[in-house]
Design an enzyme around this catalytic site. Sequence first.
Site, PDB file in Angstrom:
ATOM      1  N   GLY A 106     -52.283  11.596  22.804  1.00  0.00           N
ATOM      2  CA  GLY A 106     -52.109  13.017  23.004  1.00  0.00           C
ATOM      3  C   GLY A 106     -50.655  13.401  23.198  1.00  0.00           C
ATOM      4  N   VAL A 109     -47.875  15.170  25.796  1.00  0.00           N
ATOM      5  CA  VAL A 109     -47.694  15.329  27.238  1.00  0.00           C
ATOM      6  C   VAL A 109     -46.656  16.407  27.515  1.00  0.00           C
ATOM      7  CG1 VAL A 109     -47.272  14.160  29.428  1.00  0.00           C
ATOM      8  CG2 VAL A 109     -48.178  12.868  27.482  1.00  0.00           C
ATOM      9  N   GLY A 136     -43.441  14.158  25.802  1.00  0.00           N
ATOM     10  CA  GLY A 136     -43.582  13.111  24.795  1.00  0.00           C
ATOM     11  C   GLY A 136     -44.858  13.255  24.000  1.00  0.00           C
ATOM     12  N   LYS A 137     -44.912  12.495  22.919  1.00  0.00           N
ATOM     13  CA  LYS A 137     -46.090  12.454  22.065  1.00  0.00           C
ATOM     14  C   LYS A 137     -46.501  11.005  21.894  1.00  0.00           C
ATOM     15  CE  LYS A 137     -44.666  16.505  19.347  1.00  0.00           C
ATOM     16  NZ  LYS A 137     -44.344  17.013  17.990  1.00  0.00           N
ATOM     17  N   ASP A 182     -51.977  -2.776  27.902  1.00  0.00           N
ATOM     18  CA  ASP A 182     -50.898  -2.048  27.231  1.00  0.00           C
ATOM     19  C   ASP A 182     -49.643  -2.024  28.094  1.00  0.00           C
ATOM     20  OD1 ASP A 182     -49.817  -0.779  25.051  1.00  0.00           O
ATOM     21  OD2 ASP A 182     -50.496   1.212  25.607  1.00  0.00           O
TER      22      ASP A 182
END
Length: 380
Positions: free
Chosen positions: A25, A27, A20-21, A142
């Site tokens: 960053g 991953v 993922g993005k 979060d």
Amino acid sequence: METSATKLHLDQIRALKLLGKGATGTVFLVHDSVSDSSASSPFALKLVDKASASSLRRAKWETQILRRLSDEPNPFLPRLLATSESSEFFAWAMPYCSGGDLNVLRHRQNDGVFSSSVIKFYLAEILCALDHLHSMGIAYRDLKPENILLQESGHVTLTDFDLSCSLNKPTRPEFYLSDPEPDPKLKTSLRFFRQKKKTKSARVNPITRRRMSFSGGERSNSFVGTDEYISPEVIRGDGHDFAVDWWALGVLTYEMMYGATPFKGRSKKETFRNVLMKEPEFPGKPSDLTDLIRRLLVKDPTRRLGFRRGAAEIKEHAFFRGVKWEILTEVLRPPFIPLRDDGESTENVTASGFGVKEYFEKLRTPLPHECPENNPFVDF
């Protein structure tokens, strides 16, 4: 994988796939081609291009949090395996959670929602993770389904700590109390958001956090979070504390139960107005679960469940009756056990993998139609 910072070399790391993005960053699922040539012990590698100063700053903050979690481990929180830094990149390694995230899992359910018993299981583990963070003076800030990963065992792990902050834990609840002025503040907040410029990202960047420090005071004034999960006190700009995580827990629980968040509007402005003004709707019969959500989604943080005694107060709610908190990790059969490599990926590659450095170099290479024909550095 057990490793150390001195053993993580990007040149010998091979990526098996892109996981993922994110804002901080990219991953990858990777393995060390030298010490683990068969890729029998893959791990997650998060990598930041140092060309982005803000991403680098947030990445280093996240690794500071992860180092602290590694020193004070918890079964529902990740640990830092290693870090690596070059002139171009900053990277850090964490255990791989093969079960994907809670958002993906929810959408796989027949009605896109979880049963009450499944919600109880996941909430109990998430609550323990938040309790551990708060005991360390860390506000997570979060919480959302995409940041709750499933381990191979079926238990949860929270991820992404770049929006977390350190706060001094008060010695008495009254330390947080302030003079409430709800109506004027609501009007002021709504005027503020009418004037605020729209942003493309649904995630609010921590633009006000400039120093990476673990001594952050008793309250934070940073405007951070994900739109549908942001608490009223963050929107009002009152300053906030650990109670923002209990609000987010209420939003998360509502979404797990109904398949949608309670305050989502047609725009960012409408969503924030709903957070400030609207009460959540509870279709169906009242239950212990709806009562828990209602008490977590109290707009005044000083009256919110968990404000005075933290997680202990929430654990005592009737919805959690019968939960054996001390042996949660001993549950041998969680609601869902991930299949082999059940995690969602956005790119599949051959078994040999690819170099993470080469991945970024490829992204930097302009497309042929974007290059001057006489560019000697472009290989057509």
